[in-house]
Design a protein around this motif. Structure first.
Motif, PDB file in Angstrom:
ATOM      1  N   GLU A   1     -45.587  28.119  64.568  1.00 28.51           N
ATOM      2  CA  GLU A   1     -46.026  26.721  64.649  1.00 28.51           C
ATOM      3  C   GLU A   1     -46.683  26.285  63.339  1.00 28.51           C
ATOM      4  O   GLU A   1     -46.382  25.216  62.803  1.00 28.51           O
ATOM      5  N   GLU A   2     -47.554  27.134  62.799  1.00 30.31           N
ATOM      6  CA  GLU A   2     -48.223  26.786  61.541  1.00 30.31           C
ATOM      7  C   GLU A   2     -47.218  26.698  60.390  1.00 30.31           C
ATOM      8  O   GLU A   2     -47.286  25.792  59.557  1.00 30.31           O
ATOM      9  N   MET A   3     -46.288  27.649  60.358  1.00 24.18           N
ATOM     10  CA  MET A   3     -45.307  27.684  59.276  1.00 24.18           C
ATOM     11  C   MET A   3     -44.398  26.453  59.320  1.00 24.18           C
ATOM     12  O   MET A   3     -44.158  25.812  58.286  1.00 24.18           O
ATOM     13  N   THR A   4     -43.879  26.128  60.507  1.00 24.44           N
ATOM     14  CA  THR A   4     -42.966  24.979  60.613  1.00 24.44           C
ATOM     15  C   THR A   4     -43.706  23.659  60.407  1.00 24.44           C
ATOM     16  O   THR A   4     -43.135  22.709  59.861  1.00 24.44           O
ATOM     17  N   SER A   5     -44.971  23.600  60.805  1.00 25.13           N
ATOM     18  CA  SER A   5     -45.758  22.380  60.573  1.00 25.13           C
ATOM     19  C   SER A   5     -45.927  22.137  59.080  1.00 25.13           C
ATOM     20  O   SER A   5     -45.782  21.006  58.597  1.00 25.13           O
ATOM     21  N   LYS A   6     -46.209  23.211  58.351  1.00 27.72           N
ATOM     22  CA  LYS A   6     -46.361  23.084  56.900  1.00 27.72           C
ATOM     23  C   LYS A   6     -45.023  22.730  56.247  1.00 27.72           C
ATOM     24  O   LYS A   6     -44.967  21.910  55.328  1.00 27.72           O
ATOM     25  N   ALA A   7     -43.943  23.360  56.742  1.00 37.37           N
ATOM     26  CA  ALA A   7     -42.618  23.076  56.174  1.00 37.37           C
ATOM     27  C   ALA A   7     -42.239  21.617  56.387  1.00 37.37           C
ATOM     28  O   ALA A   7     -41.718  20.954  55.473  1.00 37.37           O
TER      29      ALA A   7
ATOM     30  N   ASP B   1     -44.449  19.458  54.089  1.00 35.51           N
ATOM     31  CA  ASP B   1     -43.992  19.542  52.694  1.00 35.51           C
ATOM     32  C   ASP B   1     -42.674  18.805  52.501  1.00 35.51           C
ATOM     33  O   ASP B   1     -42.452  18.156  51.466  1.00 35.51           O
ATOM     34  N   TYR B   2     -41.793  18.924  53.499  1.00 37.43           N
ATOM     35  CA  TYR B   2     -40.491  18.248  53.405  1.00 37.43           C
ATOM     36  C   TYR B   2     -40.673  16.732  53.369  1.00 37.43           C
ATOM     37  O   TYR B   2     -40.059  16.032  52.554  1.00 37.43           O
ATOM     38  N   LYS B   3     -41.552  16.228  54.254  1.00 35.04           N
ATOM     39  CA  LYS B   3     -41.799  14.782  54.284  1.00 35.04           C
ATOM     40  C   LYS B   3     -42.367  14.299  52.949  1.00 35.04           C
ATOM     41  O   LYS B   3     -41.946  13.265  52.416  1.00 35.04           O
ATOM     42  N   ASN B   4     -43.335  15.068  52.421  1.00 41.28           N
ATOM     43  CA  ASN B   4     -43.948  14.672  51.146  1.00 41.28           C
ATOM     44  C   ASN B   4     -42.936  14.709  50.007  1.00 41.28           C
ATOM     45  O   ASN B   4     -42.891  13.803  49.167  1.00 41.28           O
TER      46      ASN B   4
END
Length: 419
Positions: A200-206, A209-212
């Motif tokens: 969950e933490e990894m995909t949330s960060k991904a 980052d993708y949105k940014n």
């Protein structure tokens, strides 16, 4: 190999190793116990005979019967010290008509001043019989262990690893385009809970980052176009003023640089979109029609460059691609063949259901072929090339699991794409 299969195999290997050691130990323990029991039986027999001698009963020679089988009692002429000796011996077996290994006990006893030699023997359990019995027992245990391990393995795989398989499937189905992270689900296993929280933490960060990154790429591309358009307009106005030849050359060089910068911005934005898998939809694209139409559209440019184009295109060759990417793929390939050709050069195009092949005449490469498909790598450092055309082609090819290759032979550059 699946985790549970590996676990069962390791368990079976360890079980076989442990049972092997256990078999050797069991053999020696069983043999020792049988020999010890036989010795105690012989010693009890000797004690009984001694007791009967003390009661006045007399024996001489061999004594046979249900209670004193294989017993030999001999009165000695001289007095000897009491002793007990146990050893192996060979005794003739009448039924088997061969010598068999026996355990023999020889005891010396003193009764009423007379020394007696009391000897008895009995058949030992043969080593082969013990080994066979131990092997049978171990094979039964091993069989039960294997059945149990496989059974437990299936139970563990179907129940205990169910949350793990579910998490694994959600990871496989996860795409950045959905812009939704994988939410952690509670399970009955602490390790799986930790895994789900990490996912969950990894995909949330991904996703963040993708949105940014996507927002930055889109904004940068958009914001760059505005000042570039202004610069283009100003430079065009400058060309209409009274300029010296030197000043006019400066303006013309600036216009070329601005155009190159504009193409670079658009190409980088396109490459970013391709790498982010924003072109996910696919449909059947008629590549034959696309190439024929594109070739006709470039007729004037081909004539201007004095090029000769030969085609061998099969009808109705279709591929499953995003139509925009298919058009970009072919346009970049064709423009590359035109741009890097020689005066009055040739271009050959071949297409069938297995591959697309485009060849053009040209000077040999000054760099290695492996660098051609990398970003900003170009063999010709001329100002009009931005070094992204083949990188975009390579990224599109990789997205659809096609293969691309480059060769140079006898003055011909050839790029081949296998579907």
């Amino acid at each position: 190999m699946k985790l549970i299969t590996k676990f069962v195999l390791i368990y079976i290997i360890v079980t076989v190793f442990v049972l092997g050691i256990g078999g050797v130990v069991s053999y020696h323990v069983i043999k020792g116990e049988l020999d010890k029991e036989l010795k105690w039986r012989f010693l009890d027999r000797v004690n009984r005979v001694t007791h009967l001698l003390e009661k006045g009963k007399r024996f001489e020679g061999k004594v046979r019967g249900s209670n004193h089988t294989n017993l030999e009692i001999t009165a000695l002429p001289n007095r000897v010290e009491p002793s007990v000796e146990v050893r192996d011996t060979l005794v003739w077996h009448h039924r088997l008509q061969q010598r068999e290994t026996n355990l023999k006990m020889v005891a010396h006893r003193n009764v009423d001043g007379t020394s007696y030699r009391i000897a008895t023997h009995g058949a030992l359990v043969e080593s082969d019989d013990i080994t066979e019995a131990v092997i049978q027992i171990l094979l039964w245990i091993l069989g039960l262990q294997v059945v149990g391990a496989v059974g437990v393995g299936f139970i563990v795989s179907n129940r205990l690893f169910k949350p793990f398989r579910k998490t694994l499937k959600r990871i496989k189905d996860f795409t950045l385009q959905d812009k939704e992270p994988i939410t952690a689900e509670e399970t009955s296993v602490a390790e799986f809970d930790d895994l789900n929280k990490f996912v969950e933490e990894m995909t949330s960060k991904a996703v963040s980052d993708y949105k940014n990154l996507k927002e930055f790429a889109e904004n940068a591309s958009h914001e760059l176009q505005t000042p570039l358009s202004i610069i283009k307009g100003k430079l065009e106005l400058l060309t209409e003023t009274d300029l010296s030849p030197e000043q006019y050359q400066f303006v013309e060089d600036s216009q070329r640089s601005v155009k190159k910068l504009s193409r670079l911005s658009e190409s980088l934005a396109l490459l970013t979109k391709i790498e982010n898998h924003e072109f996910t939809e696919t449909e059947e694209v008629n590549l034959s029609a696309l190439i024929n139409e594109s070739t006709q559209a470039f007729d004037e440019f081909i004539t201007l460059n004095g090029l000769t184009v030969k085609t061998d295109i099969k009808d109705d060759v279709s591929v499953q691609m995003h139509p925009v990417l298919a058009d970009i793929l072919w346009t970049n390939l064709f423009q590359n063949a035109i741009k890097h050709n020689v005066e009055e050069g040739n271009i050959n195009i071949s297409l069938n259901h297995q591959r697309l092949l485009i060849s053009n005449t040209g000077d040999p490469l000054s760099s290695t072929p492996e660098e051609l498909f990398r970003r900003f790598k170009k063999d010709n450092v001329e100002a009009t090339s931005i070094g992204l055309g083949l990188a975009i082609i390579k990224r599109i090819v990789d997205q659809y699991d096609y293969t691309i290759s480059y060769t140079y032979e006898e003055g011909w550059h050839t790029i081949q794409i296998d579907f």
